[in-house]
Scaffold this motif. Structure first.
Motif, PDB file in Angstrom:
ATOM      1  N   ALA A 114      44.823  47.506  41.268  1.00 22.17           N
ATOM      2  CA  ALA A 114      44.663  48.314  40.785  1.00 22.17           C
ATOM      3  C   ALA A 114      45.899  49.211  40.525  1.00 22.17           C
ATOM      4  CB  ALA A 114      43.041  48.861  40.591  1.00 22.17           C
ATOM      5  N   ASP A 115      46.592  49.459  41.850  1.00 20.15           N
ATOM      6  CA  ASP A 115      47.499  50.297  41.957  1.00 20.15           C
ATOM      7  C   ASP A 115      49.037  49.300  41.516  1.00 20.15           C
ATOM      8  OD1 ASP A 115      45.995  52.500  43.547  1.00 20.15           O
ATOM      9  OD2 ASP A 115      46.702  51.959  45.330  1.00 20.15           O
ATOM     10  N   TYR A 153      55.100  48.589  48.215  1.00 22.24           N
ATOM     11  CA  TYR A 153      53.968  48.835  47.596  1.00 22.24           C
ATOM     12  C   TYR A 153      53.405  49.043  49.681  1.00 22.24           C
ATOM     13  CZ  TYR A 153      48.869  49.801  47.282  1.00 22.24           C
ATOM     14  OH  TYR A 153      47.911  49.900  47.649  1.00 22.24           O
ATOM     15  N   GLU A 173      48.926  47.241  39.327  1.00 21.92           N
ATOM     16  CA  GLU A 173      48.357  46.843  37.905  1.00 21.92           C
ATOM     17  C   GLU A 173      48.539  44.964  38.250  1.00 21.92           C
ATOM     18  OE1 GLU A 173      51.297  48.789  36.326  1.00 21.92           O
ATOM     19  OE2 GLU A 173      50.110  50.493  35.949  1.00 21.92           O
ATOM     20  N   VAL A 174      48.048  44.507  38.846  1.00 21.21           N
ATOM     21  CA  VAL A 174      48.017  42.792  38.574  1.00 21.21           C
ATOM     22  C   VAL A 174      46.565  42.784  39.265  1.00 21.21           C
ATOM     23  CG1 VAL A 174      50.742  42.786  40.125  1.00 21.21           C
ATOM     24  CG2 VAL A 174      48.399  42.614  40.972  1.00 21.21           C
ATOM     25  N   THR A 175      45.965  41.517  39.112  1.00 21.75           N
ATOM     26  CA  THR A 175      44.458  41.056  39.285  1.00 21.75           C
ATOM     27  C   THR A 175      44.797  40.709  40.910  1.00 21.75           C
ATOM     28  OG1 THR A 175      45.724  38.638  38.668  1.00 21.75           O
ATOM     29  CG2 THR A 175      44.802  39.489  37.323  1.00 21.75           C
ATOM     30  N   ASN A 185      40.746  44.677  44.911  1.00 24.77           N
ATOM     31  CA  ASN A 185      40.474  45.066  44.245  1.00 24.77           C
ATOM     32  C   ASN A 185      41.399  46.620  44.042  1.00 24.77           C
ATOM     33  OD1 ASN A 185      38.725  43.314  43.010  1.00 24.77           O
ATOM     34  ND2 ASN A 185      37.377  44.803  43.407  1.00 24.77           N
TER      35      ASN A 185
END
Length: 112
Positions: free
Chosen positions: A34-35, A60, A37-39, A30
């Protein structure tokens, strides 16, 4: 990597390596999702080899682990390790003075 910037899974599990990195860094799927910006499902699919890893995911993890992209890929893909190691050595040497380079060359010759 193919022309669309995706690293494909062959017999080697790239997703498993990325999962190990995530766990080593103490992050949840999670948090990574969030970092980026994906599910969280996308991260799960990457880690399980169901989805090809994007260049964005690799960048990343490179930033997260303070590794160059070359070094990170070298850690994930054994066949790339030698190339990434050569580049890393060349980067270190490029910052050395002539005197330091001469000393390094002498040291290397002793090792051989």
């Amino acid at each position: 990597m193919n022309h669309s910037g995706e690293l494909h899974n062959d017999n080697y599990s790239y997703g498993e390596k990325i999962k190990e990195l995530r766990i080593k860094m103490g992050l949840t799927q999670n948090e990574v999702a969030a970092d980026l910006e994906v599910t969280p499902g996308y991260i799960s699919n990457v880690e399980n080899g169901r989805t090809s890893m994007s260049l964005r995911v690799l960048i990343y993890y490179a930033k997260l682990t303070h590794l160059s992209l070359d070094s990170l890929i070298g850690n994930i893909e054994p066949e790339y390790k030698e190339t990434s190691l050569d580049r890393e050595i060349m980067n270190e040497i490029s910052d050395m003075s002539i005197d330091e380079k001469q000393k390094l060359l002498q040291t290397i010759r002793i090792w051989k």
